[in-house]
Structure formats: structure tokens, C-alpha cells
Design a protein around this motif. Structure first.
Motif, PDB file in Angstrom:
ATOM      1  N   PRO A 187       0.822  -1.216   0.000  1.00 42.08           N
ATOM      2  CA  PRO A 187       0.000   0.000   0.000  1.00 42.08           C
ATOM      3  C   PRO A 187       0.856   1.266   0.000  1.00 42.08           C
ATOM      4  O   PRO A 187       1.949   1.297   0.571  1.00 42.08           O
ATOM      5  N   LYS A 188       0.327   2.296  -0.614  1.00 46.18           N
ATOM      6  CA  LYS A 188       1.030   3.574  -0.651  1.00 46.18           C
ATOM      7  C   LYS A 188       1.090   4.205   0.731  1.00 46.18           C
ATOM      8  O   LYS A 188       2.094   4.809   1.119  1.00 46.18           O
ATOM      9  N   GLY A 189       0.011   4.061   1.502  1.00 49.44           N
ATOM     10  CA  GLY A 189      -0.026   4.638   2.835  1.00 49.44           C
ATOM     11  C   GLY A 189       0.001   6.152   2.787  1.00 49.44           C
ATOM     12  O   GLY A 189      -0.451   6.783   1.829  1.00 49.44           O
ATOM     13  N   ASP A 190       0.536   6.753   3.841  1.00 52.52           N
ATOM     14  CA  ASP A 190       0.695   8.205   3.874  1.00 52.52           C
ATOM     15  C   ASP A 190       2.016   8.533   4.549  1.00 52.52           C
ATOM     16  O   ASP A 190       2.825   7.648   4.838  1.00 52.52           O
ATOM     17  N   GLY A 191       2.258   9.800   4.806  1.00 49.78           N
ATOM     18  CA  GLY A 191       3.546  10.218   5.335  1.00 49.78           C
ATOM     19  C   GLY A 191       3.848   9.738   6.734  1.00 49.78           C
ATOM     20  O   GLY A 191       4.993   9.820   7.181  1.00 49.78           O
ATOM     21  N   ASP A 192       2.854   9.219   7.453  1.00 50.53           N
ATOM     22  CA  ASP A 192       3.083   8.789   8.832  1.00 50.53           C
ATOM     23  C   ASP A 192       3.638   7.371   8.941  1.00 50.53           C
ATOM     24  O   ASP A 192       4.192   7.015   9.986  1.00 50.53           O
ATOM     25  N   PHE A 193       3.482   6.568   7.886  1.00 51.76           N
ATOM     26  CA  PHE A 193       3.794   5.142   8.025  1.00 51.76           C
ATOM     27  C   PHE A 193       4.752   4.644   6.946  1.00 51.76           C
ATOM     28  O   PHE A 193       4.627   4.994   5.773  1.00 51.76           O
ATOM     29  N   MET A 194       5.704   3.827   7.389  1.00 53.21           N
ATOM     30  CA  MET A 194       6.537   3.057   6.478  1.00 53.21           C
ATOM     31  C   MET A 194       5.956   1.653   6.421  1.00 53.21           C
ATOM     32  O   MET A 194       5.727   1.020   7.462  1.00 53.21           O
ATOM     33  N   ILE A 195       5.707   1.162   5.203  1.00 50.65           N
ATOM     34  CA  ILE A 195       5.078  -0.139   5.017  1.00 50.65           C
ATOM     35  C   ILE A 195       6.042  -1.031   4.247  1.00 50.65           C
ATOM     36  O   ILE A 195       6.595  -0.624   3.210  1.00 50.65           O
ATOM     37  N   ILE A 196       6.256  -2.230   4.735  1.00 50.44           N
ATOM     38  CA  ILE A 196       7.262  -3.124   4.162  1.00 50.44           C
ATOM     39  C   ILE A 196       6.684  -4.521   3.966  1.00 50.44           C
ATOM     40  O   ILE A 196       6.046  -5.071   4.869  1.00 50.44           O
ATOM     41  N   ALA A 197       6.926  -5.090   2.800  1.00 54.24           N
ATOM     42  CA  ALA A 197       6.694  -6.516   2.562  1.00 54.24           C
ATOM     43  C   ALA A 197       8.070  -7.155   2.395  1.00 54.24           C
ATOM     44  O   ALA A 197       8.847  -6.739   1.527  1.00 54.24           O
ATOM     45  N   MET A 198       8.374  -8.134   3.242  1.00 48.85           N
ATOM     46  CA  MET A 198       9.698  -8.755   3.221  1.00 48.85           C
ATOM     47  C   MET A 198       9.568 -10.250   2.947  1.00 48.85           C
ATOM     48  O   MET A 198       8.831 -10.959   3.642  1.00 48.85           O
ATOM     49  N   PHE A 199      10.254 -10.709   1.912  1.00 47.45           N
ATOM     50  CA  PHE A 199      10.267 -12.121   1.565  1.00 47.45           C
ATOM     51  C   PHE A 199      11.575 -12.737   2.057  1.00 47.45           C
ATOM     52  O   PHE A 199      12.663 -12.226   1.770  1.00 47.45           O
ATOM     53  N   VAL A 200      11.455 -13.824   2.815  1.00 44.13           N
ATOM     54  CA  VAL A 200      12.621 -14.584   3.253  1.00 44.13           C
ATOM     55  C   VAL A 200      12.700 -15.823   2.380  1.00 44.13           C
ATOM     56  O   VAL A 200      11.752 -16.612   2.315  1.00 44.13           O
ATOM     57  N   THR A 201      13.817 -15.982   1.685  1.00 38.43           N
ATOM     58  CA  THR A 201      13.959 -17.077   0.727  1.00 38.43           C
ATOM     59  C   THR A 201      14.381 -18.366   1.432  1.00 38.43           C
ATOM     60  O   THR A 201      14.761 -18.354   2.607  1.00 38.43           O
ATOM     61  N   ASN A 202      14.339 -19.451   0.694  1.00 36.23           N
ATOM     62  CA  ASN A 202      14.724 -20.743   1.251  1.00 36.23           C
ATOM     63  C   ASN A 202      16.181 -20.770   1.675  1.00 36.23           C
ATOM     64  O   ASN A 202      16.569 -21.562   2.534  1.00 36.23           O
ATOM     65  N   SER A 203      16.980 -19.907   1.095  1.00 41.00           N
ATOM     66  CA  SER A 203      18.393 -19.812   1.475  1.00 41.00           C
ATOM     67  C   SER A 203      18.626 -18.708   2.502  1.00 41.00           C
ATOM     68  O   SER A 203      19.762 -18.287   2.705  1.00 41.00           O
ATOM     69  N   ASN A 204      17.502 -18.230   3.125  1.00 39.87           N
ATOM     70  CA  ASN A 204      17.535 -17.175   4.141  1.00 39.87           C
ATOM     71  C   ASN A 204      17.994 -15.826   3.594  1.00 39.87           C
ATOM     72  O   ASN A 204      18.522 -14.987   4.337  1.00 39.87           O
ATOM     73  N   GLY A 205      17.781 -15.619   2.319  1.00 44.82           N
ATOM     74  CA  GLY A 205      18.005 -14.307   1.746  1.00 44.82           C
ATOM     75  C   GLY A 205      16.807 -13.405   2.008  1.00 44.82           C
ATOM     76  O   GLY A 205      15.773 -13.842   2.537  1.00 44.82           O
ATOM     77  N   ARG A 206      16.932 -12.139   1.651  1.00 46.12           N
ATOM     78  CA  ARG A 206      15.882 -11.165   1.899  1.00 46.12           C
ATOM     79  C   ARG A 206      15.576 -10.365   0.629  1.00 46.12           C
ATOM     80  O   ARG A 206      16.482  -9.920  -0.067  1.00 46.12           O
ATOM     81  N   LYS A 207      14.280 -10.216   0.367  1.00 45.27           N
ATOM     82  CA  LYS A 207      13.823  -9.342  -0.702  1.00 45.27           C
ATOM     83  C   LYS A 207      12.740  -8.440  -0.128  1.00 45.27           C
ATOM     84  O   LYS A 207      11.677  -8.921   0.275  1.00 45.27           O
ATOM     85  N   GLY A 208      13.007  -7.142  -0.064  1.00 45.71           N
ATOM     86  CA  GLY A 208      12.076  -6.225   0.565  1.00 45.71           C
ATOM     87  C   GLY A 208      11.458  -5.241  -0.414  1.00 45.71           C
ATOM     88  O   GLY A 208      12.090  -4.823  -1.391  1.00 45.71           O
ATOM     89  N   PHE A 209      10.230  -4.860  -0.132  1.00 48.81           N
ATOM     90  CA  PHE A 209       9.498  -3.907  -0.965  1.00 48.81           C
ATOM     91  C   PHE A 209       8.808  -2.902  -0.046  1.00 48.81           C
ATOM     92  O   PHE A 209       8.224  -3.276   0.976  1.00 48.81           O
ATOM     93  N   LEU A 210       8.863  -1.609  -0.434  1.00 45.37           N
ATOM     94  CA  LEU A 210       8.351  -0.528   0.397  1.00 45.37           C
ATOM     95  C   LEU A 210       7.073   0.071  -0.170  1.00 45.37           C
ATOM     96  O   LEU A 210       6.558  -0.396  -1.191  1.00 45.37           O
ATOM     97  N   ASN A 211       6.599   1.123   0.497  1.00 46.34           N
ATOM     98  CA  ASN A 211       5.356   1.808   0.133  1.00 46.34           C
ATOM     99  C   ASN A 211       5.181   1.964  -1.367  1.00 46.34           C
ATOM    100  O   ASN A 211       6.080   2.443  -2.066  1.00 46.34           O
ATOM    101  N   ASN A 212       4.029   1.501  -1.853  1.00 48.81           N
ATOM    102  CA  ASN A 212       3.590   1.718  -3.239  1.00 48.81           C
ATOM    103  C   ASN A 212       4.371   0.915  -4.270  1.00 48.81           C
ATOM    104  O   ASN A 212       4.241   1.162  -5.470  1.00 48.81           O
ATOM    105  N   GLN A 213       5.173  -0.058  -3.830  1.00 47.46           N
ATOM    106  CA  GLN A 213       5.928  -0.872  -4.782  1.00 47.46           C
ATOM    107  C   GLN A 213       5.182  -2.168  -5.098  1.00 47.46           C
ATOM    108  O   GLN A 213       4.585  -2.790  -4.227  1.00 47.46           O
ATOM    109  N   ASN A 214       5.231  -2.557  -6.353  1.00 47.02           N
ATOM    110  CA  ASN A 214       4.711  -3.849  -6.797  1.00 47.02           C
ATOM    111  C   ASN A 214       5.783  -4.911  -6.637  1.00 47.02           C
ATOM    112  O   ASN A 214       6.989  -4.601  -6.653  1.00 47.02           O
ATOM    113  N   PHE A 215       5.369  -6.160  -6.504  1.00 44.80           N
ATOM    114  CA  PHE A 215       6.352  -7.236  -6.432  1.00 44.80           C
ATOM    115  C   PHE A 215       5.852  -8.454  -7.199  1.00 44.80           C
ATOM    116  O   PHE A 215       4.642  -8.657  -7.397  1.00 44.80           O
TER     117      PHE A 215
END
Length: 309
Positions: free
Chosen positions: A230-258
């Protein structure tokens, strides 16, 4: 009703607001309107220079704090049980009721205490509307009121210690045990605690809104997990974080598609953080794909937020 000193009168004023909302005698309504009008028109002279000035003003504006009939807030007086309970009920916006046998029919505090009982605020609390609260007694009421939102506190701390660690209650003055539970809770300090509660409820409501928006965006397309933060607003940071099978990280922030291959994902987390104070407004974990079952990880009340400032 006979008034016995300022403490009882203040309690009557606080509880009476709820009575007016649910009907009452014409004399009660008139008396409360007069008191409320006097409070609104009076100067804020007794808290204008108080450290809790902003918290007091916030509570008066939002309607979960009230002044005395003399138009003053009296921040240095000890808060009574009925005053604090009335504020918690107002913040929780409780409307349903449950019987409180400790108060007889017609008691001036019965309406507000029945609401508090229904909301679980009075769990393990001896009913005594005129009681002057210690920090520990107030902290118990806070945790009772907030269980639907934050769950359980740190079991290794007293209610006072947990609130101080959380950053919502001031530590004891220098030279005394930091978590001293027997100190009185002053009305100014209560106003600061209640503002934290009001803000937390507001931010949790915002976090829930963004979590639902995120959840509705999730799909499996050609073996990939597809969605949008979600885009949200100026008050909030929104994060979707994917943890891979090899324990890697892929993160996405406000208003980003994945678009992430499902075969690579061990689990996914979703966070909403208030950028103004770094507190969490929502936290979910997704472990089952493609079902998108989620676990609410934002219910714990014992995550330290650092020392009270």
C-alpha cells in the motif's frame, strides 16, 4: 446526589458524560452542560506550563479527558479510579455493558463501570470509584484495557515495570527504585499515558487498514507471488519482506509492486511502522502458499521501545 468534595464531583462529571449520551434526567443533563461549558470557556492556566501540557490538550480535544467544574485540569492531583476508568472507556469507545454487582442500582458510576466491565477493563480490579490510584493500580487498568490490541505484557515485570519499559509511564524520580509501584499517579502523568493509548489505537486501526489492502492484492500468477505494498501516507513506512529458502531477503516498500517466485519463498512478513515514533502499527507473517494464511505478530505488548523520554 450529594457531592462530597472535589474528588467525587470530578468523578461525577466524568461519568456523567457517558450518562448524558445514554439518556438521563433533565437536571443531570443541564448540570453537565453547565459544567462542560464552564470547562471549555476557562483558561488553561493551571497546565499551560506543565510538562504534560500537550497530552492534556490532546485529551481534552479528543474527549477522553475532562476538566473540573472550576475550568481547571489540576494536573498535580492524583487521578481517581473512576476518572481513569472513564478515560479508558472513552478511548476504547465501549458501548455495551455488563453488570457490576459491587455498585448498587442508581450509583452515579454504575453506567461507566458496566461498560468497563464488558470491555474487561476491571479484571482483578476491586471496584472503588473514589480511590486515588497508585502507578501499579493504573498500570493494571491499562493492560486490562489493551489486551485486545497488544495481548500480554512481559511476565517478568510488574505492570508498572512493563509500562515504564514500554515507554508509556515515567520512571520513579532519581534516587528511588525505577519501577516503584506505590507512587501516586498524577493527573498530568495519566494524561500522557492516555495519549499513548489513544495514539496506539489510532495507529493500529491504520495498520489494520493497510494490512487488509495488502492482503487483498496478493495473488499467485504463473507460480509467482504477485501483489502491491500500500502507498499509505507520510506517517507510516510499510514493508513486505520475503525470506527465501536460502535465508536471503527481498524487501518492498510503500507503493511498490512485487513479483516473486513462490518456489523461492520460505515465508513473507508484512510490517506497518509509525515513522514518527518507530512503533509498530501492524505485523503479519505468511507461511503457507498459495493459501496466504497469515499470523498476527503485532499483539505482543512486551516489545521494549526503549527508555521513557
Amino acid at each position: 446526589m450529594k457531592l462530597i468534595g472535589k474528588t467525587v464531583w470530578t468523578s461525577l462529571l466524568l461519568v456523567g458524560i457517558a450518562v448524558v449520551q445514554n439518556g438521563g434526567s433533565e437536571s443531570e443533563v443541564l448540570r453537565l452542560h453547565v459544567a462542560e461549558a464552564a470547562a471549555k470557556s476557562a483558561p488553561a492556566s493551571d497546565y499551560a506550563n506543565h510538562p504534560a501540557k500537550d497530552a492534556i490538550s490532546h485529551g481534552l480535544q479528543k474527549g477522553y479527558l475532562w476538566k473540573y467544574p472550576d475550568g481547571k485540569f489540576h494536573p498535580e492531583q492524583t487521578v481517581t479510579q473512576s476518572q481513569f476508568v472513564a478515560s479508558l472507556v472513552a478511548i476504547r469507545q465501549v458501548s455495551e455493558k455488563e453488570s457490576v454487582p459491587a455498585l448498587p442500582a442508581g450509583h452515579w458510576a454504575k453506567d461507566i463501570y458496566e461498560r468497563a466491565q464488558k470491555a474487561g477493563i476491571l479484571a482483578n480490579v476491586p471496584v472503588n470509584p473514589n480511590k486515588l490510584l497508585t502507578k501499579e493500580e493504573a498500570a493494571l487498568l491499562v493492560f486490562n484495557a489493551w489486551k485486545p490490541f497488544r495481548g500480554e505484557k512481559n511476565p517478568n515485570l510488574s505492570n508498572t515495570g512493563a509500562l515504564i519499559t514500554w515507554g508509556w509511564m515515567k520512571a520513579a524520580p532519581s534516587g528511588q527504585p525505577k519501577f516503584r509501584e506505590d507512587l501516586p499517579l498524577l493527573r498530568g502523568d495519566a494524561a500522557e499515558i492516555l495519549r499513548y493509548l489513544w495514539t496506539d489505537k489510532w495507529q493500529l486501526e491504520q495498520g489494520a487498514k493497510y494490512a487488509e489492502e495488502f492482503h487483498r492484492s496478493l495473488k499467485i500468477v504463473n507460480g509467482n507471488i504477485v501483489g502491491k505494498v500500500p502507498k499509505g501516507d507520510g506517517d507510516f513506512m510499510i514493508i513486505a519482506m520475503f525470506v527465501t529458502n536460502s535465508n536471503g531477503r527481498k524487501g518492498f516498500l510503500n507503493n511498490q509492486n512485487f513479483n516473486v517466485p513462490m518456489s523461492q519463498v520460505k515465508y513473507m512478513t508484512f510490517f506497518v511502522t509509525n515513522k514518527n515514533n518507530s512503533s509498530d502499527a501492524g505485523a503479519f507473517q505468511y507461511t503457507n502458499f498459495p493459501s496466504f494464511d497469515r499470523i498476527d505478530k503485532g499483539q505482543l505488548f512486551h516489545t521494549p521501545r526503549g527508555e521513557n523520554k
